[in-house]
Design a protein around this motif. Structure first.
Motif, PDB file in Angstrom:
ATOM      1  N   THR A  47      37.605  41.112  37.044  1.00 54.91           N
ATOM      2  CA  THR A  47      39.015  41.747  36.426  1.00 54.91           C
ATOM      3  C   THR A  47      38.668  41.709  34.381  1.00 54.91           C
ATOM      4  O   THR A  47      38.896  40.716  34.674  1.00 54.91           O
ATOM      5  N   GLU A  48      39.613  42.605  34.069  1.00 54.74           N
ATOM      6  CA  GLU A  48      38.800  42.452  32.861  1.00 54.74           C
ATOM      7  C   GLU A  48      39.807  42.043  32.368  1.00 54.74           C
ATOM      8  O   GLU A  48      41.345  42.066  32.629  1.00 54.74           O
ATOM      9  N   TYR A  49      40.513  41.685  31.057  1.00 56.63           N
ATOM     10  CA  TYR A  49      41.478  40.662  30.047  1.00 56.63           C
ATOM     11  C   TYR A  49      41.296  41.167  28.659  1.00 56.63           C
ATOM     12  O   TYR A  49      39.997  41.200  28.176  1.00 56.63           O
ATOM     13  N   GLY A  50      41.905  41.178  27.787  1.00 55.48           N
ATOM     14  CA  GLY A  50      41.714  41.455  26.466  1.00 55.48           C
ATOM     15  C   GLY A  50      41.393  40.129  25.783  1.00 55.48           C
ATOM     16  O   GLY A  50      42.508  39.245  26.080  1.00 55.48           O
ATOM     17  N   LEU A  51      41.053  39.934  24.877  1.00 54.66           N
ATOM     18  CA  LEU A  51      40.878  38.887  23.410  1.00 54.66           C
ATOM     19  C   LEU A  51      41.623  38.418  24.178  1.00 54.66           C
ATOM     20  O   LEU A  51      42.197  36.686  23.873  1.00 54.66           O
ATOM     21  N   SER A  52      42.957  38.569  23.457  1.00 52.46           N
ATOM     22  CA  SER A  52      44.346  37.689  23.580  1.00 52.46           C
ATOM     23  C   SER A  52      45.193  37.532  24.647  1.00 52.46           C
ATOM     24  O   SER A  52      46.217  36.717  24.399  1.00 52.46           O
ATOM     25  N   GLU A  53      44.307  38.093  26.125  1.00 54.82           N
ATOM     26  CA  GLU A  53      44.888  37.463  26.721  1.00 54.82           C
ATOM     27  C   GLU A  53      44.204  35.984  27.133  1.00 54.82           C
ATOM     28  O   GLU A  53      44.171  35.990  28.744  1.00 54.82           O
ATOM     29  N   ALA A  54      43.551  34.967  26.360  1.00 50.47           N
ATOM     30  CA  ALA A  54      42.914  34.320  27.082  1.00 50.47           C
ATOM     31  C   ALA A  54      42.821  33.482  27.816  1.00 50.47           C
ATOM     32  O   ALA A  54      43.123  32.704  29.183  1.00 50.47           O
ATOM     33  N   ALA A  55      43.986  32.866  27.443  1.00 51.37           N
ATOM     34  CA  ALA A  55      44.913  31.346  27.831  1.00 51.37           C
ATOM     35  C   ALA A  55      45.732  32.825  29.201  1.00 51.37           C
ATOM     36  O   ALA A  55      44.992  31.469  30.281  1.00 51.37           O
ATOM     37  N   LYS A  56      45.650  33.896  29.565  1.00 54.40           N
ATOM     38  CA  LYS A  56      46.051  34.104  30.881  1.00 54.40           C
ATOM     39  C   LYS A  56      45.193  34.418  31.780  1.00 54.40           C
ATOM     40  O   LYS A  56      45.116  34.273  32.785  1.00 54.40           O
ATOM     41  N   ALA A  57      44.183  34.626  31.498  1.00 52.56           N
ATOM     42  CA  ALA A  57      43.096  34.560  32.677  1.00 52.56           C
ATOM     43  C   ALA A  57      42.748  33.063  32.548  1.00 52.56           C
ATOM     44  O   ALA A  57      42.409  32.773  33.467  1.00 52.56           O
ATOM     45  N   HIS A  58      42.945  31.977  31.658  1.00 50.00           N
ATOM     46  CA  HIS A  58      42.575  30.576  32.470  1.00 50.00           C
ATOM     47  C   HIS A  58      43.910  30.488  33.869  1.00 50.00           C
ATOM     48  O   HIS A  58      43.750  29.510  34.972  1.00 50.00           O
ATOM     49  N   GLU A  59      44.758  31.068  33.063  1.00 50.86           N
ATOM     50  CA  GLU A  59      46.055  30.552  34.701  1.00 50.86           C
ATOM     51  C   GLU A  59      45.687  31.356  35.667  1.00 50.86           C
ATOM     52  O   GLU A  59      46.077  31.065  36.720  1.00 50.86           O
ATOM     53  N   ASP A  60      45.599  32.541  35.408  1.00 50.52           N
ATOM     54  CA  ASP A  60      45.238  33.451  36.875  1.00 50.52           C
ATOM     55  C   ASP A  60      44.527  32.712  37.280  1.00 50.52           C
ATOM     56  O   ASP A  60      44.111  33.142  39.078  1.00 50.52           O
ATOM     57  N   MET A  61      42.934  32.011  36.968  1.00 46.61           N
ATOM     58  CA  MET A  61      41.986  31.802  37.675  1.00 46.61           C
ATOM     59  C   MET A  61      42.331  30.345  38.454  1.00 46.61           C
ATOM     60  O   MET A  61      41.809  30.473  39.333  1.00 46.61           O
ATOM     61  N   GLU A  62      42.940  29.138  37.411  1.00 46.61           N
ATOM     62  CA  GLU A  62      43.982  28.744  37.966  1.00 46.61           C
ATOM     63  C   GLU A  62      44.772  28.418  39.189  1.00 46.61           C
ATOM     64  O   GLU A  62      44.838  27.541  40.361  1.00 46.61           O
ATOM     65  N   ALA A  63      45.350  29.750  39.097  1.00 43.30           N
ATOM     66  CA  ALA A  63      45.976  30.342  40.204  1.00 43.30           C
ATOM     67  C   ALA A  63      45.511  30.489  42.058  1.00 43.30           C
ATOM     68  O   ALA A  63      46.528  31.638  42.741  1.00 43.30           O
ATOM     69  N   GLY A  64      44.515  30.857  40.826  1.00 46.21           N
ATOM     70  CA  GLY A  64      43.726  32.197  42.189  1.00 46.21           C
ATOM     71  C   GLY A  64      43.626  33.308  42.671  1.00 46.21           C
ATOM     72  O   GLY A  64      43.354  33.665  44.109  1.00 46.21           O
ATOM     73  N   ALA A  65      43.911  33.905  41.305  1.00 47.39           N
ATOM     74  CA  ALA A  65      44.786  35.365  41.384  1.00 47.39           C
ATOM     75  C   ALA A  65      43.915  35.798  41.066  1.00 47.39           C
ATOM     76  O   ALA A  65      43.694  37.193  40.814  1.00 47.39           O
ATOM     77  N   VAL A  66      42.307  35.990  40.150  1.00 49.88           N
ATOM     78  CA  VAL A  66      41.626  37.096  39.574  1.00 49.88           C
ATOM     79  C   VAL A  66      40.633  37.512  40.655  1.00 49.88           C
ATOM     80  O   VAL A  66      39.744  36.267  41.669  1.00 49.88           O
ATOM     81  N   LEU A  67      40.423  38.866  40.746  1.00 49.11           N
ATOM     82  CA  LEU A  67      39.694  39.139  41.738  1.00 49.11           C
ATOM     83  C   LEU A  67      38.142  39.588  41.258  1.00 49.11           C
ATOM     84  O   LEU A  67      37.634  39.620  40.606  1.00 49.11           O
ATOM     85  N   GLY A  68      36.958  38.580  41.738  1.00 45.89           N
ATOM     86  CA  GLY A  68      35.969  38.330  41.287  1.00 45.89           C
ATOM     87  C   GLY A  68      35.935  37.996  40.271  1.00 45.89           C
ATOM     88  O   GLY A  68      36.788  36.511  39.793  1.00 45.89           O
ATOM     89  N   ARG A  69      35.157  37.967  38.484  1.00 42.91           N
ATOM     90  CA  ARG A  69      35.103  37.164  37.360  1.00 42.91           C
ATOM     91  C   ARG A  69      36.140  37.417  36.650  1.00 42.91           C
ATOM     92  O   ARG A  69      36.113  39.100  36.400  1.00 42.91           O
ATOM     93  N   ALA A  70      36.612  36.857  35.913  1.00 42.01           N
ATOM     94  CA  ALA A  70      37.722  36.872  34.784  1.00 42.01           C
ATOM     95  C   ALA A  70      36.954  37.400  33.551  1.00 42.01           C
ATOM     96  O   ALA A  70      36.073  36.851  33.444  1.00 42.01           O
ATOM     97  N   VAL A  71      36.779  38.755  32.990  1.00 44.56           N
ATOM     98  CA  VAL A  71      35.785  39.142  31.821  1.00 44.56           C
ATOM     99  C   VAL A  71      37.355  39.492  30.654  1.00 44.56           C
ATOM    100  O   VAL A  71      37.709  40.490  30.758  1.00 44.56           O
ATOM    101  N   LEU A  72      36.378  39.268  29.068  1.00 49.97           N
ATOM    102  CA  LEU A  72      37.669  39.300  28.514  1.00 49.97           C
ATOM    103  C   LEU A  72      37.030  39.964  27.631  1.00 49.97           C
ATOM    104  O   LEU A  72      35.546  40.356  28.007  1.00 49.97           O
ATOM    105  N   ILE A  73      37.391  41.279  26.976  1.00 48.70           N
ATOM    106  CA  ILE A  73      36.868  42.766  25.883  1.00 48.70           C
ATOM    107  C   ILE A  73      37.198  42.430  24.885  1.00 48.70           C
ATOM    108  O   ILE A  73      38.327  42.843  24.635  1.00 48.70           O
ATOM    109  N   PRO A  74      36.232  41.909  23.666  1.00 45.60           N
ATOM    110  CA  PRO A  74      36.829  41.205  22.831  1.00 45.60           C
ATOM    111  C   PRO A  74      37.489  42.550  21.350  1.00 45.60           C
ATOM    112  O   PRO A  74      37.051  44.006  21.762  1.00 45.60           O
TER     113      PRO A  74
END
Length: 323
Positions: free
Chosen positions: A296-323
């Protein structure tokens, strides 16, 4: 350059801050890498919570990264410039007793990106050129999966015999997904636990069974969660079976009666990371289409959201930041 820094321990939006920083200059023997994709690992969440006393703030998190070398410092190989590379999550010394025995993943003096030094949640990073490795033929967003999660799965599955065995993967996050795929590739009858209907559908499409309440007596259980599920994992393993512990996402201590292990004669193994060459095996599996790159792709500015989604079990596969 833009980078996300861990400025305090705590919740994602309080701890992680997007900042404009001066781009690093490669020193002697170093390479400057323009990061194209950075993976978000469960270990990053544990670091953010302050579980590792060796971390000094502020620090740029992240130890999974793929990009292109744009410059090198004095003494580094200039042929690296322009090449797409993956960065080693940890820099081992090569001289300790474990390194000399080929156990670099257990190096006594390893320096981890995102902990001992700035990591991959950034547009650029400089690190010793000996720890950037060229590759080709895999899209960087998929290739970042081969920098940690897939080679860790490869190395973990190698620890036990899974061929023809009934295997359970506890934890349906990114680590669990790739463990299940690797174990299936090695001939196991694989099940995975998840509470998410979307994940169950996606994993089922890969031929992975979904754990249902009442199932038990697995030959091997891979536990990617840790303290909250460790006792359950041991109970789900058959007598004389094996449990392989790979993650501890909460960073908490487990309370467990040794009798549970003794009376069931269960082998409990801890597993740590992988060897450097496992990354090339992971890339080869991706290149040949033997592992499905789900992320699941996230922008660099969405790093905190990626962490939140991972803790909520809401990420399909790996969370990947795209700078």
């Amino acid at each position: 350059m833009r980078a996300v820094r861990l400025v305090k321990y705590g919740k994602p939006h309080e701890a992680l801050r997007l900042e404009d920083l001066e781009s690093p200059t490669p020193g002697r023997g170093e390479a400057l890498v323009r990061i194209e994709a950075a993976g978000v690992c469960g270990r990053d969440l544990v670091v953010r919570k302050g579980a590792f006393p060796h971390v000094r703030l502020p620090v740029i998190p992240g130890h999974e990264g793929v990009g292109r070398v744009v410059d090198v410092g004095p003494g580094a190989d200039r042929d690296l410039v322009g090449q797409r590379v993956f960065v080693a999550p940890a820099m081992y010394d090569g001289t300790c007793d474990y390194c000399r025995r080929g156990l670099e993943n257990l190096c006594r003096n390893a320096q981890y990106l995102g902990e001992h030094r700035d990591g991959t949640y950034s547009e650029y990073m400089a690190l010793p050129a000996d720890f950037v490795y060229p590759f080709h033929g895999v899209d960087p967003r998929a290739a970042v999966l081969a920098t940690d999660v897939i080679p860790t799965a490869i190395a973990a599955v190698r620890r036990v015999d899974v061929e023809g065995k009934r295997v359970l993967v506890v934890g349906g996050g990114g680590t669990g997904l790739y463990l299940a795929q690797v174990a299936k590739l090695r001939g196991a009858d694989v099940y995975i636990s998840t509470r998410s209907a979307d994940k169950a559908k996606a994993y089922g499409s890969l031929g992975i069974g979904i754990y249902r309440e009442g199932m038990k007596d697995f030959d091997v259980v891979f536990d990617t969660v840790g303290s909250p599920t460790m006792e359950t994992s041991i109970r789900l393993a058959k007598r004389n079976g094996a449990v392989v512990l790979i993650g501890n996402v909460t960073g908490e201590r487990a309370q467990l009666s040794p009798a549970l292990i003794i009376l069931r004669q269960v082998a409990v193994l801890g597993h740590m990371a992988y060897k450097p060459w496992d990354v090339y095996e992971a890339l080869d599996l991706l290149r040949r289409g033997l592992i499905a790159p789900i992320y699941t792709e996230y922008g660099l500015s969405e790093a905190a959201k990626a962490h939140e989604d991972m803790e909520a079990g809401a990420v399909l596969g790996r969370a990947v930041l795209i700078p």
